[in-house]
Design a protein around this motif. Structure first.
Motif, PDB file in Angstrom:
ATOM      1  N   TYR A  38      30.489  53.329  40.313  1.00 30.40           N
ATOM      2  CA  TYR A  38      31.211  52.064  40.267  1.00 30.40           C
ATOM      3  C   TYR A  38      30.587  51.084  39.274  1.00 30.40           C
ATOM      4  CZ  TYR A  38      33.985  53.247  44.375  1.00 30.40           C
ATOM      5  OH  TYR A  38      34.861  53.828  45.236  1.00 30.40           O
ATOM      6  N   VAL A  39      29.263  51.071  39.222  1.00 31.80           N
ATOM      7  CA  VAL A  39      28.555  50.113  38.377  1.00 31.80           C
ATOM      8  C   VAL A  39      28.524  50.560  36.925  1.00 31.80           C
ATOM      9  CG1 VAL A  39      26.291  49.035  37.984  1.00 31.80           C
ATOM     10  CG2 VAL A  39      27.148  49.339  40.311  1.00 31.80           C
ATOM     11  N   SER A  40      28.415  51.859  36.696  1.00 36.78           N
ATOM     12  CA  SER A  40      28.151  52.355  35.353  1.00 36.78           C
ATOM     13  C   SER A  40      29.394  52.609  34.510  1.00 36.78           C
ATOM     14  CB  SER A  40      27.324  53.637  35.432  1.00 36.78           C
ATOM     15  OG  SER A  40      28.096  54.664  36.019  1.00 36.78           O
ATOM     16  N   LYS A  41      30.576  52.557  35.094  1.00 39.34           N
ATOM     17  CA  LYS A  41      31.781  52.891  34.336  1.00 39.34           C
ATOM     18  C   LYS A  41      32.829  51.801  34.494  1.00 39.34           C
ATOM     19  CE  LYS A  41      30.972  57.763  34.833  1.00 39.34           C
ATOM     20  NZ  LYS A  41      30.745  58.641  35.900  1.00 39.34           N
ATOM     21  N   ASP A  42      33.817  51.878  33.653  1.00 41.41           N
ATOM     22  CA  ASP A  42      34.957  50.973  33.773  1.00 41.41           C
ATOM     23  C   ASP A  42      35.636  51.225  35.112  1.00 41.41           C
ATOM     24  OD1 ASP A  42      37.068  49.226  33.251  1.00 41.41           O
ATOM     25  OD2 ASP A  42      38.235  50.827  32.303  1.00 41.41           O
ATOM     26  N   TYR A  43      35.626  50.223  35.974  1.00 42.36           N
ATOM     27  CA  TYR A  43      36.110  50.368  37.347  1.00 42.36           C
ATOM     28  C   TYR A  43      37.566  50.848  37.398  1.00 42.36           C
ATOM     29  CZ  TYR A  43      37.334  49.229  42.128  1.00 42.36           C
ATOM     30  OH  TYR A  43      37.773  49.303  43.408  1.00 42.36           O
ATOM     31  N   HIS A  44      38.439  50.250  36.604  1.00 44.54           N
ATOM     32  CA  HIS A  44      39.855  50.620  36.651  1.00 44.54           C
ATOM     33  C   HIS A  44      40.080  52.055  36.180  1.00 44.54           C
ATOM     34  CE1 HIS A  44      41.091  46.674  37.850  1.00 44.54           C
ATOM     35  NE2 HIS A  44      40.369  46.139  36.869  1.00 44.54           N
ATOM     36  N   GLN A  45      39.383  52.442  35.129  1.00 44.35           N
ATOM     37  CA  GLN A  45      39.490  53.811  34.642  1.00 44.35           C
ATOM     38  C   GLN A  45      38.959  54.788  35.689  1.00 44.35           C
ATOM     39  OE1 GLN A  45      37.186  54.642  31.136  1.00 44.35           O
ATOM     40  NE2 GLN A  45      38.186  56.609  30.784  1.00 44.35           N
TER      41      GLN A  45
END
Length: 153
Positions: A38-45
């Motif tokens: 959740y923290v390391s990536k684009d949340y929506h993607q």
């Protein structure tokens, strides 16, 4: 009954009658994403990828269940079979199956034992043992061997 070829075949050949109403359930674990994801990536993607992944998991589980129904029909089963795929709840497979059985009140529950042995039962607990002792309906446990599970139906 689980996706266990020998267990399903045994149930079809020895228990199911032409007039039976059978609900075939499959419980699967929905793997949660880690906090790091959740923290390391684009949340929506990430949410979109998870949605697509879960759609594929449900589709594959539906295909497995369809194969089991087709197997039963090939073996001459005339029982009315419906299929339900259940997400694993916090109580694990044991709790998910128990909750489902409490809701639908079946005449009996047939479950295949995977044969994890004493070591596996000690650490993981046996789903079939739990169901035998906690369901309100009779439970039939179909004991199978590893080689029987892999045998084609």
């Amino acid at each position: 009954i689980s996706r266990n070829t020998a267990g399903w075949k045994w149930a079809v050949e020895n228990v199911l009658k032409d007039t039976d109403q059978v609900q075939l359930i499959h419980v699967y674990e929905r793997k949660p994403m880690s906090t790091f994801d959740y923290v390391s990536k684009d949340y929506h993607q990430l949410m979109e990828l998870e949605k697509k992944y879960m759609e594929e998991v449900r589709k594959r589980n539906a295909e497995i269940m369809k194969e089991m129904v087709v197997d039963a029909l090939r073996m001459g089963c005339k029982a009315h079979i419906t299929v339900e795929i259940l997400d694993l709840h916090d109580g694990g497979a044991k709790g998910t199956i128990q909750e489902h059985c409490n809701r639908v009140n079946p005449a009996m529950c047939i479950v295949a034992s995977r044969g994890t042995g004493a070591f596996g039962r000690a650490f993981l607990g046996s789903v079939s043992d739990y169901l035998v002792h906690n369901l309100k309906c009779p439970v039939i446990v179909v004991k199978t061997t590893k080689s029987a599970e892999k045998a084609p139906a």
